[in-house]
Design a protein around this motif. Structure first.
Motif, PDB file in Angstrom:
ATOM      1  N   PRO A 147       0.831  -1.207   0.000  1.00 29.16           N
ATOM      2  CA  PRO A 147       0.000   0.000   0.000  1.00 29.16           C
ATOM      3  C   PRO A 147       0.865   1.256   0.000  1.00 29.16           C
ATOM      4  N   ILE A 148       0.415   2.283  -0.687  1.00 31.03           N
ATOM      5  CA  ILE A 148       1.209   3.496  -0.887  1.00 31.03           C
ATOM      6  C   ILE A 148       0.394   4.716  -0.478  1.00 31.03           C
ATOM      7  N   SER A 149       1.067   5.668   0.145  1.00 34.38           N
ATOM      8  CA  SER A 149       0.494   6.993   0.401  1.00 34.38           C
ATOM      9  C   SER A 149       1.157   7.990  -0.539  1.00 34.38           C
ATOM     10  N   CYS A 150       0.369   8.597  -1.427  1.00 34.20           N
ATOM     11  CA  CYS A 150       0.867   9.652  -2.306  1.00 34.20           C
ATOM     12  C   CYS A 150       0.674  10.986  -1.589  1.00 34.20           C
ATOM     13  N   LEU A 151       1.753  11.669  -1.299  1.00 32.72           N
ATOM     14  CA  LEU A 151       1.699  12.893  -0.505  1.00 32.72           C
ATOM     15  C   LEU A 151       1.872  14.106  -1.408  1.00 32.72           C
ATOM     16  N   PHE A 195      -2.902  10.954 -10.871  1.00 32.18           N
ATOM     17  CA  PHE A 195      -2.658  10.094  -9.712  1.00 32.18           C
ATOM     18  C   PHE A 195      -3.923   9.318  -9.330  1.00 32.18           C
ATOM     19  N   CYS A 196      -5.064   9.825  -9.701  1.00 33.71           N
ATOM     20  CA  CYS A 196      -6.324   9.129  -9.422  1.00 33.71           C
ATOM     21  C   CYS A 196      -6.583   8.008 -10.419  1.00 33.71           C
ATOM     22  N   ARG A 197      -5.860   7.998 -11.521  1.00 26.99           N
ATOM     23  CA  ARG A 197      -6.079   7.009 -12.576  1.00 26.99           C
ATOM     24  C   ARG A 197      -5.047   5.885 -12.545  1.00 26.99           C
ATOM     25  N   GLN A 198      -4.438   5.669 -11.407  1.00 27.89           N
ATOM     26  CA  GLN A 198      -3.396   4.663 -11.309  1.00 27.89           C
ATOM     27  C   GLN A 198      -3.963   3.242 -11.339  1.00 27.89           C
ATOM     28  N   ASP A 199      -3.277   2.385 -12.067  1.00 32.03           N
ATOM     29  CA  ASP A 199      -3.613   0.963 -12.096  1.00 32.03           C
ATOM     30  C   ASP A 199      -2.880   0.297 -10.923  1.00 32.03           C
ATOM     31  N   TYR A 200      -3.417   0.534  -9.729  1.00 32.90           N
ATOM     32  CA  TYR A 200      -2.756   0.051  -8.514  1.00 32.90           C
ATOM     33  C   TYR A 200      -3.837  -0.258  -7.484  1.00 32.90           C
ATOM     34  N   SER A 218      -0.322   5.717 -16.031  1.00 33.99           N
ATOM     35  CA  SER A 218      -1.156   4.859 -15.202  1.00 33.99           C
ATOM     36  C   SER A 218      -0.376   3.752 -14.501  1.00 33.99           C
ATOM     37  N   ASP A 219       0.816   3.406 -14.998  1.00 31.92           N
ATOM     38  CA  ASP A 219       1.611   2.357 -14.352  1.00 31.92           C
ATOM     39  C   ASP A 219       2.685   2.917 -13.426  1.00 31.92           C
TER      40      ASP A 219
END
Length: 408
Positions: A48-52, A69-74, A146-147
């Motif tokens: 899990p990642i926190s994008c700051l 950043f909202c369109r990430q395939d994660y 997206s990746d």
């Protein structure tokens, strides 16, 4: 032609930039090899990642930058913004929450701190409030593919890796000044970055991507240690590396939207940055004198004005500089339209040399309207009044979730 010993010595010194160019070419060729640049996509490692996102003001194309950043395939990540309640970027962030209800987006209103480097004071709070161990910090002008998070996470599969950063390019250029800046970044700045990677490894980060862990941030004393320092990206990479971890130059390009329109704006930003580098690394900064191929070629021709000297020095200079730009911009980064901008390389080299000279004429930098000098790596106001102003370190304010209103 008969030359004196002094002329021979000058011709040797004038050729020194060509040695640097050859090293840059070798470094670029090695980095963009299959081993380092082309990689197997990450399909099975998803911590899990926190994008700051420390936000101050409204960057050009802010919505698209944030939305990428909202369109990430994660599978599992959050995006946490720290922004003032009256910031012009706040409505943009609130619209993201409405447009991407499936994403975990939080807003923290203000840092609750006062520091010279406002971005870092926001990172103090963002790091403390982040829910996940792996954190990815990026500037507001950053746009990603997206990746992106898959690539970042994949690097941390290796326990020796403690940090990651990315090269970046402009998604669009609307003026000659922006084309000139892009040419300089690809053919000059990134060349020096790859030389550093080749010689000593990456021990810095670039602000468009600063990935590390909360454990390593705490290991150097937290972002509180950097609140009164410039170049937080350089410091973060250095402090992670000092803990015995590798800072990896990731095989991923990100985009940085230009936030300047005029040649004056470009000069202002670059002179400030180069002045900071001179203050932080005086001898290394002076050593750049041996990397200016255009200038030394002009000196060689001025000392011995002949067609043969001009043909040799300018011919080698252009050949090596074009090769550098091709390897990095076209072969490596696969940037369309790079051939058209290669003609700007001599102009950029002349401008960059002038910026380098200008950095020696300044002993202060202007940061948010205040002049500072650098003492032991710290920004110190040049006026006694500013130096004596209190620096409150109040407690962090309460977390405001996305469905709450900012404090009145």
């Amino acid at each position: 032609m008969l030359l004196t010993a002094a002329e021979y010595a000058l011709f040797v010194v004038a050729a020194a930039p060509f040695v640097y160019y050859l090293l840059a070419i070798y470094s670029a060729a090695r980095f963009f090899s299959t081993e380092h640049w082309k990689h197997t996509p990450n399909t099975d490692y998803f911590p899990p990642i926190s994008c700051l996102k420390p936000v101050k003001g409204l960057d050009p194309d802010a919505y698209e930058n944030f939305a990428s950043f909202c369109r990430q395939d994660y599978p599992d990540y959050e995006i946490v913004f720290c922004v003032d309640s009256n910031d012009p970027a706040l409505p943009i962030i609130e619209s993201l929450i409405r447009d991407f209800p499936e994403r975990q987006i939080r807003i923290l209103y203000g840092s609750g701190r006062t520091a010279v480097n406002d971005k870092v004071s926001r990172l103090v709070r963002l790091t403390a409030e982040a829910r996940h161990e792996l954190v990815v910090i990026s500037d507001g002008d950053t746009r990603v593919q997206s990746d992106y998070l898959r690539t970042v996470a994949g690097a941390f599969r290796d326990p020796k890796v403690g940090g990651g950063t990315c090269l970046y390019v402009s998604p669009k250029e609307t003026s000659l000044v922006q084309q000139l800046q892009s040419t300089g970044m690809i053919s000059d700045f990134f060349a020096s970055t790859l030389v550093a990677w080749q010689l000593d490894g990456i021990k810095f980060m670039l602000g468009q991507t600063m990935a590390t862990t909360k454990k390593l941030i705490a290991g150097f004393g937290g972002f509180e240690r950097l609140e009164d320092r410039p170049a937080d990206d350089l410091w973060l990479g250095r402090l992670v590396a000092e803990q015995g971890y590798e800072v990896k130059l990731l095989p991923q390009l990100v985009y940085a939207v230009a936030d300047f329109q005029s040649f004056r704006d470009l000069l202002y930003k670059r002179v400030r940055w180069m002045t900071v580098m001179r203050m932080m690394r005086p001898w290394g900064h002076f050593g750049l004198v041996f990397t200016w191929g255009l200038v030394w070629s002009l000196i060689a021709v001025a000392v011995y004005p002949s067609v043969s000297v001009a043909a040799v020095y300018f011919g080698i200079y252009l050949l090596l500089r074009i090769t550098m730009a091709w390897l990095i911009g076209i072969h490596g980064m696969q940037q369309k339209g790079m051939w058209k901008k290669i003609a700007l390389i001599p102009l950029w080299d002349a401008v960059a040399f002038g910026i380098w000279l200008a950095s020696f004429a300044r002993n202060t930098i202007r940061w948010r309207g205040i002049d500072y000098k650098l003492q032991n790596g710290m920004l110190v106001p040049t006026t006694q009044k500013s130096a004596n102003e209190p620096r409150p370190k109040g407690p962090r304010s309460l977390v405001h979730e996305v469905d709450e209103k900012p404090p009145a």
